[in-house]
Design an enzyme around this catalytic site. Sequence first.
Site, PDB file in Angstrom:
ATOM      1  CE  LYS A  90      38.059  48.801  45.319  1.00 49.33           C
ATOM      2  NZ  LYS A  90      39.179  49.412  44.502  1.00 49.33           N
ATOM      3  CB  SER A 139      38.778  46.617  41.559  1.00 50.05           C
ATOM      4  OG  SER A 139      40.000  45.977  41.520  1.00 50.05           O
ATOM      5  CB  SER A 152      42.288  48.039  44.639  1.00 50.34           C
ATOM      6  OG  SER A 152      41.375  47.440  43.629  1.00 50.34           O
ATOM      7  CE  LYS A 186      40.364  43.809  44.959  1.00 49.22           C
ATOM      8  NZ  LYS A 186      40.626  44.422  43.633  1.00 49.22           N
TER       9      LYS A 186
END
Length: 334
Positions: free
Chosen positions: A212, A52, A107, A55
Amino acid sequence: MKRALLLTVCFAWFMLGKPVDASAAQAYAVIDAETGRLLDGRNEDTPLPIASLTKIWTAFTYLESGVESGEITISPAAASSEGSSIYLKSGTAVQDKTLLYGLMLRSGNDAAHALAEHAGGSVEGFVQLMQEKAILHGLDRTVFTNPSGLHNEQHLSTAYETGLMLRYAMENETFREIATTKKHVYQNEENTYHWQNKHRLLHSEPTAVAGKTGFTKAAGRTLATYFEKDRKKIIVVTLNDPDDWTTHLDLADKAFSTYKRVTIAKKGVYKIFPGVQAELEEPIELLMKKGEQAKLSNLVQIPRGKRPTATGIWTVSFDNEPIVATDVIIRQKR
């Protein structure tokens, strides 16, 4: 007795003197967030799954796509997206900025899907935008196949290039606003949601300001963190690290201790040639460790012509590789 004492002393010296491996990560990179220069790393250029952390680029691509901001109607495909979710319902209308918060803080793969459809016309169209933007920013070892980071054998990046993703994205004001948010309240017609940022260090470590998280079985734990301390800005990325929170703190502490913010060129006027002066309106400062300044070189590019005042470029290189360039005022006497 003497033999036993000798063995004990040698063992103690070994324990104290042995270098500590700061990371169990398969790959990691520590970069200067202002210049993108690699400060520390291991396997930093090896393409690996990033989960992720994808993202980061999804949000950045969306924000710079030029699409008009507003409500997005959630499609059935977005609502039923595989993996982590913010539980969007098909047919509902949600502000794109709310989706960006859900994307970065929680997320949400459903948020990623909805944003991609809106900005790219389709998920495939948006992934092409992501890839084009990666190429534009020199991310030559990065390949995207989806906007959420779901595993695909071709969906890969490197620790170093993922760090650059966060660096570029943080230059966007809206992305910075969202990525640095610790908690966001979202209310729809039915419920009020309190979204807490999944990045644990943002809640416990004052120097961690954005980042993140990511995880898939294939990628393992992935993590990107933007740190700031004493006007120093660094980014740490780890890929496939089971102890990533500790690793990020250790690597950040090491970088802040090792590197100093050094003034390479002071604000002011410099004589370049007889009758030619260059004026820096702001000082040039870089993160440097002991002994590195000897590897720096400066180049001032002067535009052609004999105009009294023009704009040139002052470039600083490290080991003959340009790391920072800034505008400089060139004044020439006729």
